[in-house]
Each structure stands twice: as C-alpha cells, then as structure tokens.
Design an enzyme around this catalytic site. Structure first.
Site, PDB file in Angstrom:
ATOM      1  N   ASP A 142       1.007  -0.741  -0.010  1.00 54.41           N
ATOM      2  CA  ASP A 142       0.511   0.333  -0.301  1.00 54.41           C
ATOM      3  C   ASP A 142       0.819   1.042  -0.032  1.00 54.41           C
ATOM      4  OD1 ASP A 142      -2.335   1.292  -0.461  1.00 54.41           O
ATOM      5  OD2 ASP A 142      -2.446   0.720   2.245  1.00 54.41           O
ATOM      6  N   HIS A 149      -3.400  14.552   0.751  1.00 51.29           N
ATOM      7  CA  HIS A 149      -3.480  13.403   2.386  1.00 51.29           C
ATOM      8  C   HIS A 149      -2.327  13.537   2.988  1.00 51.29           C
ATOM      9  CE1 HIS A 149      -4.545   9.452   4.960  1.00 51.29           C
ATOM     10  NE2 HIS A 149      -3.652   8.758   3.682  1.00 51.29           N
ATOM     11  N   GLU A 214     -10.089   4.659   4.405  1.00 46.64           N
ATOM     12  CA  GLU A 214      -9.419   5.133   3.283  1.00 46.64           C
ATOM     13  C   GLU A 214      -9.657   4.682   2.096  1.00 46.64           C
ATOM     14  OE1 GLU A 214      -4.945   4.643   4.498  1.00 46.64           O
ATOM     15  OE2 GLU A 214      -5.037   5.920   5.416  1.00 46.64           O
ATOM     16  N   GLU A 216      -9.455   4.109  -1.872  1.00 48.77           N
ATOM     17  CA  GLU A 216      -8.439   3.663  -2.252  1.00 48.77           C
ATOM     18  C   GLU A 216      -8.676   3.022  -3.308  1.00 48.77           C
ATOM     19  OE1 GLU A 216      -4.889   2.827  -0.695  1.00 48.77           O
ATOM     20  OE2 GLU A 216      -5.323   3.218   0.833  1.00 48.77           O
ATOM     21  N   ASP A 248      -8.931   0.858   2.617  1.00 41.91           N
ATOM     22  CA  ASP A 248      -7.322   0.244   3.887  1.00 41.91           C
ATOM     23  C   ASP A 248      -8.166   0.410   5.153  1.00 41.91           C
ATOM     24  OD1 ASP A 248      -5.254   0.221   4.819  1.00 41.91           O
ATOM     25  OD2 ASP A 248      -4.329   1.602   4.747  1.00 41.91           O
ATOM     26  N   ARG A 252      -7.372   4.326  13.588  1.00 40.84           N
ATOM     27  CA  ARG A 252      -5.903   5.946  13.714  1.00 40.84           C
ATOM     28  C   ARG A 252      -5.707   5.201  15.553  1.00 40.84           C
ATOM     29  NH1 ARG A 252      -5.514   6.292   8.708  1.00 40.84           N
ATOM     30  NH2 ARG A 252      -7.056   6.742   7.781  1.00 40.84           N
ATOM     31  N   GLN A 255      -3.116   2.836  15.565  1.00 38.26           N
ATOM     32  CA  GLN A 255      -1.997   3.160  14.353  1.00 38.26           C
ATOM     33  C   GLN A 255      -1.161   4.235  15.452  1.00 38.26           C
ATOM     34  OE1 GLN A 255      -4.073   4.846  11.322  1.00 38.26           O
ATOM     35  NE2 GLN A 255      -1.811   5.094  10.183  1.00 38.26           N
ATOM     36  N   LYS A 268      -4.474  -1.437  10.720  1.00 36.59           N
ATOM     37  CA  LYS A 268      -4.442  -1.975   8.993  1.00 36.59           C
ATOM     38  C   LYS A 268      -4.671  -3.638   8.626  1.00 36.59           C
ATOM     39  CE  LYS A 268      -2.767   2.202   7.858  1.00 36.59           C
ATOM     40  NZ  LYS A 268      -3.934   2.696   6.848  1.00 36.59           N
ATOM     41  N   THR A 272      -8.625  -5.378   4.936  1.00 34.02           N
ATOM     42  CA  THR A 272      -8.817  -4.382   3.268  1.00 34.02           C
ATOM     43  C   THR A 272      -9.763  -4.908   2.751  1.00 34.02           C
ATOM     44  OG1 THR A 272      -6.968  -4.342   3.871  1.00 34.02           O
ATOM     45  CG2 THR A 272      -7.509  -3.493   1.408  1.00 34.02           C
ATOM     46  N   GLU A 388      -8.643  13.161   7.765  1.00 37.20           N
ATOM     47  CA  GLU A 388      -8.257  13.978   7.230  1.00 37.20           C
ATOM     48  C   GLU A 388      -9.633  14.733   7.640  1.00 37.20           C
ATOM     49  OE1 GLU A 388      -7.275  13.756   3.206  1.00 37.20           O
ATOM     50  OE2 GLU A 388      -6.528  12.267   3.641  1.00 37.20           O
TER      51      GLU A 388
HETATM   52 CA    CA Z   1      -3.242   3.577   2.711  1.00 42.10          CA
END
Ligand code: CA
Length: 441
Positions: A142, A149, A214, A216, A248, A252, A255, A268, A272, A388
């Site tokens: 990834d 971002h 996320e 993607e 994804d 948080r 993370q 993560k 997925t 975000e």
């Molecule tokens: Ca990602």
C-alpha cells in the site's frame, strides 16, 4: 487533457452500442467500452467459480462453450486461462492476450453481431451471481501517493513539518497483509488493540475507538518481473492488469501508538476490502491525463521519470465515499456522500510506483495487489478518510439523521464507488466496494 488518440481503438468508440439494451443506458456502469472482469458463480450454487465479463446487467461467462466458435485463437487461449477460479494465469499471460479477449468480446457484444442467439447461453444476470477474490494475492503493498492526504494527516502529528523530506523523492509505501483482504459485502469486525490515550502513561488493550476508512484504488499486477530485474518506468504498462476499488480500513488509535518507527501494522492488517470488478488498463486509456509536479518541487530521479509518464501518466478515476448509519437505514435515509476525489491528483503516478517498487530488484508477481494510497485532493470535500475530513475527530460531520461522526460507529456502512468520464467518451463504472462495521467480539 492528454492526447491519447494514438492509444485508442474501436473498443473505446463512444458510438459503440451493444445488443444488450441495458448496456446502452447512460447511467449503466458497464457499457460495451468497459468490459471489466470478475470471478463469479450463480448465487447459492455449487458451480465452480470462473471469470466473467460485465455488460449491462449481465455477466458473460468465460467458461461457456458457446463463446468458443466466435473467438480468435488468442482469445480462445485467454478464456481457457480466465475460466479458472483464480485469474493469476490470465493475469500473467500479458497485455496482448488480455487485449485480444477485450477486442473479440467487444465485437461479439456489438449491436451488429448477427449470431447473438448463439451466445445468449453465456449470459448470467449480475444480480443472480456471487463473487470471490479474483486472484491468489501473493503480496499486497500500500502506498501514500496523495500529497494532500500526506499533508492533512502529517499536520495532525507534526504541525511544523507535515510532509517528510523523503516524500517528494520516492513513493512511500509499506508491505500489507493479504490474508485479511475481503470482498465487498463482507462485514468488518471492529478490531481490538493497544491504545494509549494522550492523558495516560500506559496503554490498554481495548476495542478501537477511532475506526476509519481510506478510499483507494487497488491495482492488480499482470505479468511479473524476475527477482533482480527492475521494471523500467517505460515498461511498467506491460506489467499492469487492472484496477478495482479498495478500502484500507484503519484503526487510528492503534496506528498512532504503534506506527513509529516501522509504520502501520495491526492498525491496518485486520481488514482490507476490495470490489469484485477489475477494470482493465485498456478500458482506462481514454481517461489518461498529463502528470506535472508543482513548480519548485524537485524533479524525480531519472529512474522515476519518463516522457510518456509526463504526457499521460495520470489517470482520471473519480472515487466517492458514501456513509449510511444503522439509524439512517432504519429511517430509509439514503447514504450521504462524504467525499469525492480523483486519482489524477496523485503526486506519484502508477508507473513511478511500480518502477520504485521493483528498483531494488524486488519481484512482483501476477495477481499481486498495489494500493494507491488514500485518494485525497486539494478541496475540503476531497478528503478521502475521516481522519482528514473531521480533522482528527475535532470537527465531526453532521449526517442527515442528525447524528454526528468523528469516526465510524458499529452498524455504519461505508460505500466506495468509482468511475471515469470524459467528454467524447463513454462513462465507465467500477461498481462499488461496501462493508458494514460490526461490534468488537
Ligand atoms: Ca492506505
């Protein structure tokens, strides 16, 4: 706009019409110009899974014997590979084989194909099919290709220095987890992990409180490269198979505690999601755009630069995120759009990503999956994850139900959809990638 005319053929013709009426409707994601592939079988059956191509509301079953008399020799070899439950061999066969199948199917599905009665047995209704992950995914990497971002996330952790010094020199990435890649529709269990609150010194083991998505794209690799043989940036296209939608999922709070110094791990690897349909790079040709760096940024090193990449290295694939909470569903409130953005805003092109990935001799294999990284753009409504969008949870979004969200709650359904459109060309869709969050076990 990039001049892509030299890269187009009759399969891209806006005036191409199919004898399958639904494919000709303007809002149909699967017109004759698209022809994405998935691995499917009839729902609830014990049939073997096999490859199929979407057209209108149908799937063309690539294992159907009635197709064979209407295919050329190369396309016949293509369907023999693509009628397997895993598309790895078809992916490895390369662009010429894949292109011949696209070309022959485009001819068979066109309005002027007079032997249509002979191939109708190959059609299966999409709404009567179930799908599976299309390849044996050996590896998943990834990336972090949107500088918007990277800046939006980076300034939450490092307000003075949001974009790190390496960002403009190489596409930052990490090795992901393949065993927890799930198909659209599969529920996502809220993960547990080590969480350390800002106001406490010791971490606890608890259910994630800052669960995020996320938006993607997932890129499937076609023909691989031998160990020790980097793929030159000019040759990357020979190694690309197609594109799906990818979510994804990100924990948080887990993370932020675990990510230094080696990057995300358990934040993560719990899940997925990917969409079932893979849109080929041939279908994406009309939507390519020039790729330029902002003035003043360093030029990429020579092995990450090519004239062709500047001319048409960007791809205008739009991706949107919708959210529907359990309460919204109960009150028949439609999913609300949270963001809309384009892969064309990526700082690093896909060719640069693949050239970088293999620049140390690392071997990519057919069926490997590459994540684009969160596709955020410069506009406030182009922020493609909640971290975000809600500025780390400080500015929750208000939903049509009156609820607010800083991060995802149990029962929330996240729906990613993607499409390409350009004046003079067909609008082609990727379908959707959706999943509902379930409470931690
Ligand atoms: Ca990602």
């Amino acid at each position: 706009m990039a001049d892509v005319s030299g890269r187009l053929n009759e399969t891209h013709d806006l005036n191409g019409r199919s004898w399958i009426d639904a494919a000709n409707k303007p809002d149909c994601p699967f017109p004759i110009q698209n022809l994405p592939i998935a691995v499917f079988r009839r729902s609830g059956s014990s049939e073997p899974f096999r490859g199929g191509i979407a057209i209108g509301e149908f799937i063309v079953d690539l294992a159907a014997p009635c197709l064979l008399p209407h295919l050329g020799e190369t396309a016949r070899s293509a369907v023999s590979l693509a009628s397997s439950p895993c598309l790895n061999a078809f992916m490895a066969a390369g662009r010429a084989v894949q292109r011949s199948l696209r070309s022959d199917l485009s001819r068979i599905l066109r309005h002027d194909f007079h032997e249509r009665k002979n191939v109708t047995e190959a059609l299966v209704a999409i709404d009567q099919a179930e799908f599976k992950i299309p390849s044996q995914i050996g590896n998943f990497s990834d990336f972090y290709c949107s500088i918007h971002h990277a800046a939006n996330v980076g300034k939450q952790f490092r307000p003075d220095n949001p974009v790190l010094p390496n960002y403009r020199w190489l596409p930052v990435g990490y090795q992901g987890r393949t065993s927890s890649i799930l198909l659209s529709g599969h529920a996502i269990g809220r993960p547990k992990g080590q969480i350390r609150d800002a106001d406490s010194s010791d971490p606890i083991y608890a259910a994630c409180r800052r669960l995020d998505y996320e938006a993607e794209l997932g890129i499937f690799i076609g023909a691989g490269n031998a160990l020790g043989n980097p793929i030159a940036i000019e040759e990357v296209e020979d190694h690309l198979f197609g594109v799906c939608i990818l979510n994804d999922w990100s924990a948080r709070d887990i993370q932020s505690w675990e990510y230094q110094p080696l990057g995300p791990f358990l934040a993560k690897s719990f899940a997925t999601s990917i969409s079932p349909w893979i849109v080929s790079f041939d279908a994406l040709e009309p939507y390519r755009l020039p790729h330029r760096r902002p003035a003043g940024d360093p030029a990429p090193l020579p092995h990450l630069a090519s004239k062709q990449d500047e001319v048409c290295g960007a791809i205008d694939i739009r991706i949107s995120v919708h959210l529907q909470t359990a309460a919204m569903q109960a009150h028949d409130l439609a999913p609300v759009r949270l963001s809309s953005s384009t892969y064309a805003d990526s700082y690093w092109t896909l060719a640069q990503v693949i050239a970088h990935h293999t620049s140390n001799g690392c071997n990519l294999q057919a069926g490997d999956l590459i994540g684009s990284g969160t596709i955020s753009g410069p506009a406030p409504d182009a922020r493609a994850c909640l971290l975000e969008l809600t500025e780390g949870g400080r500015s929750p979004v208000t939903l049509p139900s009156g609820e607010t969200r800083a991060f995802l709650q149990d029962g929330d359904t996240v729906i990613l959809s993607a499409w390409c459109e350009r004046e003079g060309f067909a609008r082609i869709g990727f379908g959707e990638c959706r999943a509902t969050v379930q409470a931690a076990e």
